[in-house]
Design a protein around this motif. Structure first.
Motif, PDB file in Angstrom:
ATOM      1  N   LYS A 314       0.836  -1.208   0.000  1.00 19.02           N
ATOM      2  CA  LYS A 314       0.000   0.000   0.000  1.00 19.02           C
ATOM      3  C   LYS A 314       0.875   1.265   0.000  1.00 19.02           C
ATOM      4  CE  LYS A 314      -3.826   2.119   2.469  1.00 19.02           C
ATOM      5  NZ  LYS A 314      -3.432   2.869   3.659  1.00 19.02           N
ATOM      6  N   SER A 315       1.898   1.285   0.865  1.00 20.67           N
ATOM      7  CA  SER A 315       2.681   2.525   0.996  1.00 20.67           C
ATOM      8  C   SER A 315       3.653   2.703  -0.164  1.00 20.67           C
ATOM      9  CB  SER A 315       3.445   2.551   2.321  1.00 20.67           C
ATOM     10  OG  SER A 315       4.474   1.586   2.325  1.00 20.67           O
ATOM     11  N   ASN A 316       4.195   1.588  -0.696  1.00 19.01           N
ATOM     12  CA  ASN A 316       5.195   1.711  -1.760  1.00 19.01           C
ATOM     13  C   ASN A 316       5.282   0.420  -2.585  1.00 19.01           C
ATOM     14  OD1 ASN A 316       7.390   2.196  -3.387  1.00 19.01           O
ATOM     15  ND2 ASN A 316       8.598   3.207  -1.792  1.00 19.01           N
ATOM     16  N   PRO A 317       4.288   0.209  -3.463  1.00 22.50           N
ATOM     17  CA  PRO A 317       4.281  -1.038  -4.250  1.00 22.50           C
ATOM     18  C   PRO A 317       5.520  -1.201  -5.120  1.00 22.50           C
ATOM     19  CG  PRO A 317       2.608   0.522  -5.038  1.00 22.50           C
ATOM     20  CD  PRO A 317       3.143   1.070  -3.758  1.00 22.50           C
ATOM     21  N   ASN A 318       6.085  -0.097  -5.575  1.00 16.98           N
ATOM     22  CA  ASN A 318       7.272  -0.221  -6.442  1.00 16.98           C
ATOM     23  C   ASN A 318       8.510  -0.660  -5.659  1.00 16.98           C
ATOM     24  OD1 ASN A 318       6.153   0.350  -9.000  1.00 16.98           O
ATOM     25  ND2 ASN A 318       5.985   2.510  -8.404  1.00 16.98           N
ATOM     26  N   ALA A 319       8.591  -0.259  -4.390  1.00 16.92           N
ATOM     27  CA  ALA A 319       9.713  -0.746  -3.571  1.00 16.92           C
ATOM     28  C   ALA A 319       9.548  -2.247  -3.338  1.00 16.92           C
ATOM     29  CB  ALA A 319       9.762  -0.009  -2.236  1.00 16.92           C
ATOM     30  N   VAL A 320       8.320  -2.683  -3.075  1.00 24.23           N
ATOM     31  CA  VAL A 320       8.067  -4.108  -2.824  1.00 24.23           C
ATOM     32  C   VAL A 320       8.499  -4.938  -4.050  1.00 24.23           C
ATOM     33  CG1 VAL A 320       6.246  -5.819  -2.381  1.00 24.23           C
ATOM     34  CG2 VAL A 320       6.246  -3.636  -1.145  1.00 24.23           C
ATOM     35  N   ALA A 321       8.188  -4.429  -5.242  1.00 24.84           N
ATOM     36  CA  ALA A 321       8.605  -5.147  -6.457  1.00 24.84           C
ATOM     37  C   ALA A 321      10.127  -5.085  -6.622  1.00 24.84           C
ATOM     38  CB  ALA A 321       7.918  -4.541  -7.675  1.00 24.84           C
ATOM     39  N   THR A 322      10.739  -3.987  -6.196  1.00 26.85           N
ATOM     40  CA  THR A 322      12.187  -3.825  -6.385  1.00 26.85           C
ATOM     41  C   THR A 322      12.978  -4.808  -5.526  1.00 26.85           C
ATOM     42  OG1 THR A 322      11.822  -1.467  -6.802  1.00 26.85           O
ATOM     43  CG2 THR A 322      14.083  -2.137  -6.340  1.00 26.85           C
ATOM     44  N   PHE A 323      12.544  -5.005  -4.260  1.00 20.94           N
ATOM     45  CA  PHE A 323      13.344  -5.887  -3.388  1.00 20.94           C
ATOM     46  C   PHE A 323      12.881  -7.343  -3.443  1.00 20.94           C
ATOM     47  CE2 PHE A 323      10.585  -3.789   0.056  1.00 20.94           C
ATOM     48  CZ  PHE A 323       9.745  -4.894   0.243  1.00 20.94           C
ATOM     49  N   ALA A 324      12.060  -7.695  -4.419  1.00 19.53           N
ATOM     50  CA  ALA A 324      11.523  -9.067  -4.480  1.00 19.53           C
ATOM     51  C   ALA A 324      12.591 -10.096  -4.851  1.00 19.53           C
ATOM     52  CB  ALA A 324      10.373  -9.120  -5.482  1.00 19.53           C
ATOM     53  N   ARG A 325      13.708  -9.670  -5.388  1.00 19.52           N
ATOM     54  CA  ARG A 325      14.779 -10.616  -5.747  1.00 19.52           C
ATOM     55  C   ARG A 325      16.142  -9.938  -5.613  1.00 19.52           C
ATOM     56  NH1 ARG A 325      12.573  -8.322 -10.220  1.00 19.52           N
ATOM     57  NH2 ARG A 325      13.988  -7.942 -11.959  1.00 19.52           N
ATOM     58  N   ASN A 326      17.175 -10.741  -5.517  1.00 20.46           N
ATOM     59  CA  ASN A 326      18.578 -10.263  -5.502  1.00 20.46           C
ATOM     60  C   ASN A 326      18.824  -9.147  -4.488  1.00 20.46           C
ATOM     61  OD1 ASN A 326      18.832 -11.946  -7.781  1.00 20.46           O
ATOM     62  ND2 ASN A 326      18.156 -10.278  -9.115  1.00 20.46           N
ATOM     63  N   SER A 327      18.175  -9.227  -3.349  1.00 19.57           N
ATOM     64  CA  SER A 327      18.301  -8.143  -2.368  1.00 19.57           C
ATOM     65  C   SER A 327      18.843  -8.668  -1.037  1.00 19.57           C
ATOM     66  CB  SER A 327      16.940  -7.467  -2.146  1.00 19.57           C
ATOM     67  OG  SER A 327      16.485  -6.914  -3.362  1.00 19.57           O
ATOM     68  N   ILE A 328      19.335  -7.725  -0.246  1.00 14.67           N
ATOM     69  CA  ILE A 328      19.842  -8.068   1.089  1.00 14.67           C
ATOM     70  C   ILE A 328      18.902  -7.417   2.106  1.00 14.67           C
ATOM     71  CG2 ILE A 328      21.783  -7.838   2.695  1.00 14.67           C
ATOM     72  CD1 ILE A 328      23.602  -7.453   0.225  1.00 14.67           C
ATOM     73  N   SER A 374      15.572  -1.281  10.399  1.00 14.53           N
ATOM     74  CA  SER A 374      15.965  -2.414   9.542  1.00 14.53           C
ATOM     75  C   SER A 374      15.827  -2.006   8.076  1.00 14.53           C
ATOM     76  CB  SER A 374      15.115  -3.639   9.859  1.00 14.53           C
ATOM     77  OG  SER A 374      13.744  -3.327   9.747  1.00 14.53           O
ATOM     78  N   ARG A 375      16.562  -2.674   7.210  1.00 20.10           N
ATOM     79  CA  ARG A 375      16.743  -2.174   5.845  1.00 20.10           C
ATOM     80  C   ARG A 375      16.611  -3.246   4.781  1.00 20.10           C
ATOM     81  NH1 ARG A 375      17.562   3.562   5.342  1.00 20.10           N
ATOM     82  NH2 ARG A 375      17.615   4.172   7.504  1.00 20.10           N
ATOM     83  N   PHE A 376      16.317  -2.817   3.556  1.00 18.93           N
ATOM     84  CA  PHE A 376      16.519  -3.646   2.368  1.00 18.93           C
ATOM     85  C   PHE A 376      17.546  -2.948   1.485  1.00 18.93           C
ATOM     86  CE2 PHE A 376      12.794  -0.926   1.549  1.00 18.93           C
ATOM     87  CZ  PHE A 376      13.161  -0.285   0.377  1.00 18.93           C
ATOM     88  N   THR A 377      18.450  -3.725   0.906  1.00 19.58           N
ATOM     89  CA  THR A 377      19.368  -3.176  -0.094  1.00 19.58           C
ATOM     90  C   THR A 377      18.967  -3.813  -1.420  1.00 19.58           C
ATOM     91  OG1 THR A 377      21.069  -3.455   1.609  1.00 19.58           O
ATOM     92  CG2 THR A 377      21.798  -2.650  -0.552  1.00 19.58           C
ATOM     93  N   ALA A 378      18.549  -3.007  -2.372  1.00 21.25           N
ATOM     94  CA  ALA A 378      18.011  -3.561  -3.615  1.00 21.25           C
ATOM     95  C   ALA A 378      18.536  -2.781  -4.822  1.00 21.25           C
ATOM     96  CB  ALA A 378      16.483  -3.486  -3.588  1.00 21.25           C
ATOM     97  N   PRO A 379      18.756  -3.478  -5.951  1.00 26.28           N
ATOM     98  CA  PRO A 379      19.277  -2.792  -7.142  1.00 26.28           C
ATOM     99  C   PRO A 379      18.244  -1.848  -7.757  1.00 26.28           C
ATOM    100  CG  PRO A 379      19.335  -5.216  -7.405  1.00 26.28           C
ATOM    101  CD  PRO A 379      18.544  -4.924  -6.177  1.00 26.28           C
ATOM    102  N   ALA A 380      18.654  -0.624  -8.073  1.00 28.11           N
ATOM    103  CA  ALA A 380      17.736   0.359  -8.682  1.00 28.11           C
ATOM    104  C   ALA A 380      17.199  -0.158 -10.014  1.00 28.11           C
ATOM    105  CB  ALA A 380      18.468   1.685  -8.883  1.00 28.11           C
ATOM    106  N   SER A 381      18.002  -0.956 -10.706  1.00 29.94           N
ATOM    107  CA  SER A 381      17.582  -1.440 -12.041  1.00 29.94           C
ATOM    108  C   SER A 381      16.326  -2.307 -11.948  1.00 29.94           C
ATOM    109  CB  SER A 381      18.713  -2.231 -12.688  1.00 29.94           C
ATOM    110  OG  SER A 381      19.060  -3.310 -11.840  1.00 29.94           O
ATOM    111  N   GLN A 382      16.028  -2.840 -10.752  1.00 29.09           N
ATOM    112  CA  GLN A 382      14.851  -3.690 -10.599  1.00 29.09           C
ATOM    113  C   GLN A 382      13.570  -2.896 -10.283  1.00 29.09           C
ATOM    114  OE1 GLN A 382      17.203  -7.669  -8.997  1.00 29.09           O
ATOM    115  NE2 GLN A 382      15.606  -6.822  -7.716  1.00 29.09           N
ATOM    116  N   CYS A 383      13.697  -1.586 -10.121  1.00 26.93           N
ATOM    117  CA  CYS A 383      12.515  -0.773  -9.799  1.00 26.93           C
ATOM    118  C   CYS A 383      11.610  -0.709 -11.040  1.00 26.93           C
ATOM    119  CB  CYS A 383      12.957   0.627  -9.374  1.00 26.93           C
ATOM    120  SG  CYS A 383      11.575   1.707  -9.012  1.00 26.93           S
ATOM    121  N   PRO A 384      10.345  -1.097 -10.905  1.00 26.23           N
ATOM    122  CA  PRO A 384       9.455  -1.124 -12.080  1.00 26.23           C
ATOM    123  C   PRO A 384       9.294   0.245 -12.744  1.00 26.23           C
ATOM    124  CG  PRO A 384       8.422  -2.189 -10.191  1.00 26.23           C
ATOM    125  CD  PRO A 384       9.675  -1.559  -9.682  1.00 26.23           C
TER     126      PRO A 384
END
Ligand code: O2Y
Ligand code: MN
Length: 592
Positions: A314-328, A374-384
């Motif tokens: 709800k708050s940030n669907p694009n972040a949720v899609a961004t950290f769905a893979r290859n993330s720490i 707490s954090r997610f580290t995710a590649p910007a290239s994965q942002c929809p």
């Protein structure tokens, strides 16, 4: 004089890095030295090694493919401003906004900590480039670290490895960053910056901004000093593209203090039909005057290091899609299905799990499962919604700059500056009220000019003057318009007046229409505010009273605000630019 053949120049440059690595190895005495090439295979191998060693936990390959979970030491969970120093020859150059130590004393103190600290460990050499490898505006560094977790994060957050080392060789310069987790003892934890030598020393923390030296240390504290000298700006800003239903696109940069929703705004899903937001960056913008006289912004990073709690579909669907893979993921809950969970994730809490400290946890245990930072580290290239120009070596031209903060009263939803100087005044008065979760004392206003208080590597009064100087560096009509926004207004009963999130597109729409000259505004003592009919509130079911409260001037509140700004300005001991003193006096005069 004959120039040396290319391969000789390359070798000598590599020797500069190698000589420094050798010097550091002599001091820190690692078991092994490893030079990072930045390849995918290296990333995968390092991850496998850490998983085998139980330093990282692999997540469910179906729901979070390629993702891992890390837990930091319980005492090492956030940036440590009180242990962060700017070490300049003259104390005045660091300013009242920084903790200061003389460089000689700082080096002696840090080198004593580094002596022998890598015994039995691997010393990783991480060459990295902030900004596209082929951009003349990028800047490089080398981080020496004994943390493989830092290496993995640097791989996601920067252009790291072989290409960066080649670029360093071409540039003939790099920022030296020495980092060790040490024994993670908070008594032996310091983050020191030496802007005059282009170097950083960080000891005793393995977390985020303390340890990933490309981010806050290089791209803001050191870069802000270099930018002042070279005539550009290193800012704590997101960058986004906003496209109207008619296909007109504008780029905006926005500075909000930490924890005010920069990542959410940077990749927002607009609720207004036909409007589109594309993301170029969520935290840092390097800005300079382009060939056409407009200000161009570039994101020096390649990833997002976002706060997990509160991030949801709800708050940030694009972040949720961004950290769905290859993330720490760092310091979140591990569920029995090997998924991650955190508070306000918008997903039911697991009946039981393992909390951020590695302890068994249930939702009724009375404590939070994920650490609030707490954090997610995710590649910007994965942002929809990553913008097609996010790696443009020239950056993108800015139509508007936004400042903001968490201000439950007085400050309207959106306010347009009269001119550049008034915009700089707005930036200098930026601040945010603390939430109970953040500091234990709710409702305290902390001034955070330009959201740069923890990140400006020099005297903030000189920084204000630097901002003002842009009116002389280009034609005034080429400068972006400046706005102050506040998504956090409450009514007398403590109810939010503005829905926020995707609805913020309504404010961005007004800003774009102002830039294009089509939206209405009213001149008030504090700035140009939207007329009651200018802001698109269609479908919000907002009462007239609420809409008016969001866009009206509260004279008593503003008189108090002006007094508070004056008290803040006094900290700069007469060094404050006259233009800002005038702005404050003019505001007070207009308020009567
Ligand atoms: O707590 C940390 O070390 C991270 S702080 C951070 C991380 C990403 C983006 N911004 C920030 C910040 O504090 O502004
Ligand atoms: Mn930040």
């Amino acid at each position: 004089m004959a120039t040396a053949p290319q391969h000789v120049t390359l070798a000598s440059m590599n020797r500069d890095v190698a000589a420094w690595v050798e010097e550091v190895a002599k001091l820190t005495q690692p078991q092994k030295v490893y030079w990072c090439d930045g390849s995918d295979s290296e990333f995968a191998a390092l991850k496998r090694e850490l998983v085998a060693d139980k330093q990282l936990l692999p997540l469910n390959p179906q729901s979070f493919p390629g993702c891992v979970l890390s837990r930091s030491h319980p005492s090492d969970v956030a940036r440590v401003e009180h242990l962060t120093f700017v070490c300049t020859k003259n104390k005045e150059d660091a300013g009242p906004n920084n903790h200061w130590l003389a460089p000689k004393q700082a080096h002696a103190q840090m080198d004593a900590l580094f002596a022998g600290c890598m015994q039995g460990r691997t010393l990783y050499v991480v060459p990295y480039c902030m900004g596209p490898i082929d951009s003349p505006f990028s800047r490089c560094g080398v981080e020496i670290t004994d943390s493989a977790y830092v290496v993995l994060n640097m791989q996601l957050m920067t252009r790291m490895g072989h290409a960066a080392l080649e670029r360093i060789t071409r540039d003939g310069t790099f920022v030296r960053g020495l980092h060790s987790t040490g024994d993670l003892n908070p008594e032996r934890r310091f983050i020191m910056h030496f802007p005059e030598e282009l170097s950083i020393k960080s000891f005793g923390s393995g977390y985020g901004g303390n340890a990933l030296l490309g981010k806050k240390c290089l791209a803001l504290r050191i870069a802000s000093v270099v930018a002042k000298r070279e005539g550009w700006m290193a800012e704590h800003m997101l960058i986004l593209g906003l496209t109207s239903p008619a296909g007109k696109k504008h780029y905006l940069a926005a500075a909000f203090p930490s924890a005010c929703g920069k990542t959410n705004l940077a990749m927002m899903l607009p609720t207004l039909p036909g409007w589109k937001v594309t993301c170029l960056g969520d935290d840092i913008a390097w800005i300079r005057v382009g060939k056409d006289g407009r200000l161009y912004a570039m994101n020096p990073e390649t990833g997002f290091f976002g706060v997990a709690p509160g991030t949801s579909q709800k708050s940030n669907p694009n972040a949720v899609a961004t950290f769905a893979r290859n993330s720490i993921f760092t310091n979140v809950v591990l569920t029995p299905d090997e998924d991650v969970w955190w508070e306000e994730m918008g997903v039911a809490a697991p009946a039981k799990g393992v909390d951020w400290e590695g302890k068994e946890w249930t939702p009724d245990s009375g404590r939070k499962g994920a650490h609030p930072n707490s954090r997610f580290t995710a590649p910007a290239s994965q942002c929809p919604v990553i913008d097609s120009d996010w790696q443009n070596p020239e950056g993108v031209p800015l139509s508007a700059i936004l400042f903001g903060g968490r201000r439950p009263n007085t400050i309207p939803l959106v306010n347009e500056a009269f001119d550049w100087e008034h915009g700089v005044f707005m930036g200098s008065s930026c601040g945010s009220e603390t939430t109970a979760a953040a500091l234990g004392q709710a409702g305290v206003l902390r001034r955070d000019p330009f959201a740069m208080l923890p990140f400006c590597g020099y005297n903030m009064a000189d920084y204000f003057a630097h901002w003002l100087s842009f009116a002389q560096r280009t034609e005034r009509n080429k400068l972006p318009r400046v706005y102050f926004v506040n998504w956090f207004r409450k009514d007398a009963g403590g109810k939010w007046l503005w829905p926020g999130y995707g609805e913020n597109s309504r404010v961005l729409k007004w800003i774009c229409e102002r830039v294009e000259g089509s939206a209405k505004s009213q001149r008030t003592p504090i700035g140009n505010l939207p007329t009651p009919d200018a802001l698109d509130t269609s479908g919000l079911n907002m009462s007239n009273g609420d809409a008016e409260a969001l866009t009206a001037v509260d004279p008593a509140g503003w008189k108090k605000e002006a007094e508070d700004i004056a008290a803040y300005y006094a900290k700069f001991n007469g060094k404050l630019p006259a233009a800002l003193k005038n702005q404050l006096a003019e505001l007070q005069r207009r308020l009567g």
